[in-house]
Motif scaffolding. Structure first.
Motif, short mmCIF file in Angstrom:
data_model
loop_
_atom_site.label_atom_id
_atom_site.label_comp_id
_atom_site.label_asym_id
_atom_site.label_seq_id
_atom_site.Cartn_x
_atom_site.Cartn_y
_atom_site.Cartn_z
N PHE A 40 0.83 -1.20 0.00
CA PHE A 40 0.00 0.00 0.00
C PHE A 40 0.86 1.25 0.00
N ASP A 41 0.26 2.38 -0.37
CA ASP A 41 1.06 3.60 -0.46
C ASP A 41 1.02 4.38 0.84
N ARG A 42 1.33 3.73 1.94
CA ARG A 42 1.28 4.41 3.22
C ARG A 42 2.66 4.91 3.60
N ALA A 43 2.68 5.95 4.41
CA ALA A 43 3.95 6.42 4.96
C ALA A 43 4.54 5.32 5.84
N THR A 47 3.41 4.59 -6.89
CA THR A 47 3.15 5.39 -5.70
C THR A 47 3.43 4.60 -4.45
N CYS A 48 3.17 3.29 -4.47
CA CYS A 48 3.44 2.49 -3.27
C CYS A 48 4.92 2.47 -2.96
N LYS A 56 5.89 6.23 -1.86
CA LYS A 56 5.38 6.79 -0.62
C LYS A 56 5.82 5.98 0.59
#
Lengths: 365, 256, 606
Positions: free
Chosen positions: B30-33, B72-73, B76
């Motif tokens: 996932f694109d999480r911080a 993006t994953c 990010k």
């Protein structure tokens, strides 16, 4: 016809003869503009907007922290009709354990109130209504193996402890029945039934047959009900009569007022003593002085009816309870009563429970 | 800390020979911080890459097929930057990167599209996964991590989740795995999204038995009572690992 | 002398003043003739005019090779190539990994038609649209230089037209004459402007820059990526590297067909689009009315060979009265004139009468009337009828059900940050830059059913193809007109200072329980809950064990929606394994952008 060419023949040359330096200068100017545009694009490319690509880590909390999600428990699989399948809040106020292995609900739980009680127990309803009937919960159990046995449970909500006890007492058919006082309840069992009163509830467990399985189940139900029904403290007199003197609660009467036809004699419990006509009256007052006052009044009052037999024999005057005995003339009865009353059974057993009664025995004429 | 953990299972030189082409599989779903605990920690990945290269690996690769948009994953979550900064090559999925993989003995993925391009020429595989809560699987750790290499319609496997994860353990026998307990996603997994879901576990596990590592993580780090997830038992039944981590040779080291 | 002394040559007579009379001209002719040479003059009938060539140095020099090689048209080609490369660069970098700060929508932002029409429809100038002044002001001064020096779409047409142009000689000239069909672009422009004034922005249908971006986004870039992938090329050549599946778009076939048609028409009429359909060109043509620099034909030099028309890009009739509104300032005519009669000169005012000059000391006529036609050739009657057409077009378009709040398409899910639908139709120019940059391919150009003609090619989300990535606001960054307002990730997620507003929602997900595996088919699943990105999740589950029809006991997690938390991102729909008709799907209700389409009474929890 000649083959048509696919592409342009690319042979164009400018036809004009003259060229100027000016257009070369303009061209250079154009080149400068183009380079400047390229430079601007490169500069812009090197300066991205930071909010576009990331979010400040500090901002990531707070959203989930404010909302708590209810964690629903997993509903397990239960085979329909099995022991566990009937478990659940719909048996309320019965505890879930009424349905145990080997038993199942043969009819769903029902609830009756004042309006429709007659449809359940036509005939007996007035009895229960006289004891402050509020609600009746009932359900029926039957065995799975061996088949054919059943128990009907009736749970009466009678509104107050006194009512429940009164109903239980009134329904005791055999005065010799042993009634157990345990904790905050009274109960007794028969060959195929069980009856108990706890708090404002009066429960009747009626088995279909005189069978060991039924009796065991009734014992189990009794324990379960004792554990689950909300209890209240029994009136203090029941402790004395049932707990200590082992009297049957069917013998116990309660006079809210006008005991002995005396206007001041209120809040009296009376119990008939076994083996005769002797009755034991007990009352409780708020303080020693009030008790002494009532005792004196009673002594005066009784003096009108008969002669004083003697003091109860208890050494000390103890607090708030007054005990008076009244019996028909009969030497033996009198003596027995006096003997009983004077027995240290009472005073000895209640040691440590606060102050004991001063008892006086009187004999009515 | 990473070096100590790997040292406890035999040291990096025991696993990596000079000249190896090593693939490291992080969880970049996932694109999480990074702080949200939904992806592998980029710092840990960077440290692992450095260690592997110091042990003499010829080439280090990092690859994953995320659920969300791959670019993006990777960006990010900080994985792409961490990998490239430490000299690893990042592989992103593309339509032609997948090939059919045969896993003999698997119940569900006997033949399935697999993210194969980064694996060409690879000699060693290391998995590095965070510990995450997961509604369906109860927890997502090392064995689940290999899910990210599947292609095709992998969203169907949730209908038989405990067999697919056991199949994944069969599909991939890594050289060793790192189970990163530095940020544990305790609830709202596997996507996370809130810092309050994350707990700092301050533990790092290196293991050659991914089933045991998962079992340890489940009971000790996620703190779940009750039975282990069924897929660990399935894997054990197939001889792929030992879920009773107490029976496995284990060494514990305290740092600081 | 044969002139009888009336020629005005001064030989034995005093010079005649330039009166414009034919007699005087004839006298002049004879005088010159005597100096320069013979000319055949018929003994009767009107005389032919013969003008002498000016000596060298007047207009230019016989140049060395390098100057010839760097003539103005070469610079023009360099400029066209540069801007075309810049355009390709922008398309190439409209992608997450390459975007950085690149001004990828710059061509749209400097487009005067976009800026002007949006200003008319919204009464505002959004963000960078003021940059259109960079183009407007030079156009006012120089004419339609944009059309041949900068516009990438025209470069495309010109290139293919040139590449396949095998005409020769007179055919080349004939094909470049002005035709009355070229008035069509002004009609289109007027209709668009009138519609914009009413609040419907439709310029994007025929604006060249919009078409260029849109065509590349939906047709050319995906086709190129497919080719590169199949050929095994490296990711650096892809327009969209790291896209796990081939990017697909609604109606890509139609867009491709249109571009093939328009480019192909260049073989029939060169610069077909630019001359016939281009609304931007029409606008620039109107703005060229007061251009200070224009192509000037020196009548004294011109021999009417018409060679100037043979490569004229704008079909602006440089051989007669130049049509300023059609001239692309391409300078091809100057290159082609063997007499050096054409030049690009500073002429603030048009000269009203013949001007006399001096030639070898003799008076000559150097300029005559009607060397240019300043206005577009649109008659007043046509102008009026076009205006009426524009006025009628508005209600015909706007009363279509698809763009009204009563019957909006439930699948018209707009990107996050979009303004309310009415305002959206005033702003969206259908450039499809948002669709271009979207990393998951969820944004699609709408079809006629989803938005009517007004909504054609506007961005809508199709969650079966992609989903709205949680931490992404790229579409809002590249939108030039504010149809998608620029938002930050903070604002999208409802964090920090935006906590009170809550997150932006583009729709709400709904369960079709009859298709859901745990609800209707006793089969465990729950992918939707797993991938729901918000915390706490917008999908919860009722967990229960069930004995299936085959006797096995399974744990079913039956999903349900928490509408207060759902942001409509659609990843649940995207991942749902019921591929033909998803068991969970997002529709365009519960949006935060307008009250028209809200779902719950209470606003979402923060």
């Amino acid at each position: 016809m000649p083959e048509e060419p696919v592409f342009n023949t690319f042979r164009r040359q400018p036809l004009r003869p003259f060229f100027s330096l000016r257009e070369f200068q303009i061209g250079l100017g154009t080149l400068v503009v183009l380079v400047a545009a390229a430079g601007w694009v490169v500069w812009r490319g090197a300066h991205p907007d930071p909010t576009l690509f990331a979010v400040d880590d500090q901002l990531l909390s707070g959203k989930g922290g404010t909302i708590t999600v209810y964690e629903r428990p997993v509903a397990p699989w239960v085979e329909p009709g099995s022991a566990a399948s009937s478990a659940g809040p719909r048996l309320d106020p019965f505890p879930a354990t009424v349905v145990s292995p080997g038993w199942r609900l043969s009819a769903p739980p029902q609830m009756f109130d004042e309006g429709n009680l007659y449809s359940k127990i036509d005939g007996r309803e007035t009895f229960y209504k006289s004891y402050g009937f509020k609600k009746l919960h009932c359900l029926s159990l039957s065995t799975t193996e061996p088949a054919g046995l059943g128990i009907d449970l009736e749970l009466f909500d009678l509104g107050s402890v006194q009512n429940a006890l009164g109903a239980l007492s009134a329904e005791i058919s055999d005065p010799a029945t042993v009634v157990t006082l345990s904790g905050q309840s009274l109960w007794y069992v028969t060959r195929n039934g069980g009856f108990l009163a706890q708090g404002r509830y009066y429960a009747r467990l009626l088995g279909s047959d005189d069978h060991e399985t039924v009796r065991q189940k009734i014992a189990g139900l009794r324990d379960a009900l004792l554990a689950s029904l909300p209890g209240e403290s029994l009136p203090w007199a029941y402790e004395l009569f049932v707990g200590r003197l082992r009297l049957s609660p069917s013998r116990i009467q309660y006079f809210a007022e006008n005991a002995f036809s005396h206007g001041f004699a209120n809040d009296f419990y009376a119990a008939g003593l076994p083996g005769g006509d002797a009755e034991l009256f007990v009352s409780r007052r708020a303080s020693d002085a009030a008790a002494r006052e009532l005792a004196d009044k009673l002594a005066e009052g009784f003096a009108a009816y008969g002669q004083r037999v003697g003091d109860g024999g208890a050494a000390d005057r103890r607090g708030r309870s007054i005990m008076a005995g009244a019996a028909r003339p009969g030497r033996r009865t009198r003596q027995t009563a006096a003997a009983d009353v004077s027995a240290e059974r009472f005073s000895g057993r209640t040691a440590g429970r606060g102050e004991d009664a001063r008892h006086r025995a009187r004999r009515a004429a | 800390m990473l070096r100590m953990a790997i040292g406890a299972i035999g040291g990096l030189s025991h696993f990596i020979r000079p000249g190896d082409v090593v693939l490291i599989k992080p969880n970049v779903a996932f694109d999480r911080a990074p702080k949200l605990g939904a992806t592998t920690s980029p710092d840990m990945l960077g440290a692992l890459i450095r260690l592997v290269r110091a042990a003499g690996a010829a080439e280090v690769r990092a690859a994953d097929n995320p659920i969300e948009s791959p670019e993006t994953c990777f960006a990010k979550s900080g994985i792409a930057a961490a990998a490239r900064a430490n000299g690893a090559q990042v592989f992103l999925p593309s339509p032609t990167s997948f090939e059919m993989l045969e896993v003999p003995g698997a119940k569900l993925i006997a033949r399935w599209p697999f993210f194969y391009r980064p694996f060409r020429g690879v000699t060693k595989v290391i998995g590095i996964a965070p510990i995450k809560d997961h509604n369906l699987c109860s927890a997502s750790m090392c064995t689940n991590n290999w899910y990210g290499l599947l292609g095709g319609r992998r969203n169907q496997f949730h209908q038989d989740i405990h067999n697919i994860v056991a199949d994944l353990a069969l599909m991939m026998r890594p050289t060793f795995v790192i189970l990163d307990g530095s940020r544990i996603l305790m609830k709202n997994g596997p996507t996370g999204g809130d810092l309050s879901d994350v707990v700092h576990g301050r533990t790092l596990i290196a293991a050659t038995d991914q089933v045991a590592a998962d079992a340890f993580g489940y009971s000790q780090l996620l703190g779940r009572k009750g039975d282990l997830p069924q897929y660990l038992h399935n894997a054990h039944a197939r001889g792929l690992g030992e879920p009773d981590w107490r029976n496995v040779a284990m060494q514990e080291e305290q740092v600081g | 002398m044969s002139c009888g002394g009336n020629c005005g040559c001064g030989n034995g007579k005093k010079p005649a003043a330039a009166t414009g009379s034919a007699d005087a001209a004839f006298d002049l002719l004879n005088r010159l003739k005597s100096e320069a040479g013979t000319v055949a003059t018929p003994s009767s009938g009107p005389p032919t005019i013969y003008f002498a060539k000016e000596p060298k140095g007047a207009h230019g020099v016989k140049a060395p090779g390098w100057l010839r090689g760097l003539r103005i048209t070469r610079w023009r080609v360099i400029s066209q190539a540069f801007f075309f490369a810049a355009f390709l660069f922008f398309i190439f970098t409209t992608w997450f990994s390459r975007l950085k700060g690149n001004p990828v929508s710059a061509f749209l932002e400097v487009d005067p038609l976009v800026g002007l029409a949006t200003a008319i429809s919204t009464h505002t100038v959004y963000r960078h649209l003021v940059w259109s002044l960079w183009l407007i002001i030079p156009t006012l001064v120089l004419g339609r230089w944009f059309c041949n020096w900068m516009c990438p779409y025209s470069t495309l047409h010109q290139f293919f037209g040139w590449l396949f142009n095998t005409r020769r000689n007179l055919d080349k000239v004939a094909i470049n004459r002005y035709r009355s069909i070229f008035q069509l672009k002004y009609i289109i422009l007027i209709v668009f402007i009138v519609l914009a004034a009413f609040g419907s922005l439709q310029i994007g249908l025929l604006d060249p820059i919009c078409i260029m971006y849109r065509t590349f986004t939906t047709a050319i870039a995906p086709a190129s990526d497919l080719a590169v992938e199949q050929a095994g090329g490296s990711a650096a050549w892809l327009f969209k590297p790291g896209s796990p599946h081939q990017r697909i778009f609604y109606g890509a076939w139609f867009v491709g067909l249109v571009i093939l048609f328009l480019v192909g028409m260049n073989l029939v009429i060169p610069r077909f689009f630019c001359r016939v359909l281009c609304a931007l060109g029409a606008l620039l043509g109107v703005l060229s009315r007061f251009a200070l620099w224009r192509i000037d034909r020196d009548v004294t030099r011109c021999t009417d060979c018409n060679l100037c028309v043979s490569h004229c890009e704008g079909a602006s009739d440089p051989h007669t009265a130049l049509r300023k509104s059609e001239c692309f300032v391409c300078f091809n005519c100057i290159d082609d004139c063997p007499e050096d009669a054409l030049s690009f000169r500073f002429m603030p005012v048009k000269k009203p009468q013949p001007v006399e000059g001096q030639l070898h000391g003799r008076p000559v006529i150097t300029q005559i009337l009607e060397t240019e036609a300043p206005w577009p050739a649109l008659s007043r009657r046509r102008l009026l009828l076009t205006g009426v057409l524009g006025v009628l077009a508005y209600p015909f378009l706007r009363l279509s059900a698809a763009v009204n709040s009563k019957a909006f398409s439930r699948k018209a899910i707009r990107p996050p940050g979009t303004v309310a639908e009415n305002e959206f139709l005033e702003r969206c120019i259908k450039c499809d830059q948002c669709i271009n940059v979207c990393p998951t391919n969820v944004l699609q150009p709408a079809t006629l059913t989803q938005g009517g003609l007004e909504g054609l090619w506007t961005p809508v989300m199709d969650m079966r193809i992609g989903f709205c990535q949680l931490n992404c606001v790229l579409c809002s960054e590249v939108c030039p007109t504010g149809a998608i307002q620029k938002i930050s990730i903070e604002k999208k997620l409802g964090l920090g200072q935006h906590t009170a507003d809550g997150p932006i929602s583009v729709g709400t997900a709904f369960f079709n329980q009859g298709r859901c595996l745990p609800w209707a088919m006793e089969t465990p699943c729950v992918v939707c809950e797993e991938v729901c990105p918000v915390s706490p999740k917008a999908i919860g589950t009722y967990d229960e064990q069930l004995k299936r029809w085959d006797g096995t006991i399974v744990l079913l997690n039956k999903p349900y929606m928490r509408p207060e938390l759902c942001i409509g991102c659609g990843i649940c729909e995207h991942e749902c394994p019921v591929a033909d008709d998803r068991a969970v799907y997002v529709t365009a209700v519960g949006e935060t952008r307008s009250k028209d389409r809200s779902l719950l009474l209470r606003s979402r929890q923060t």
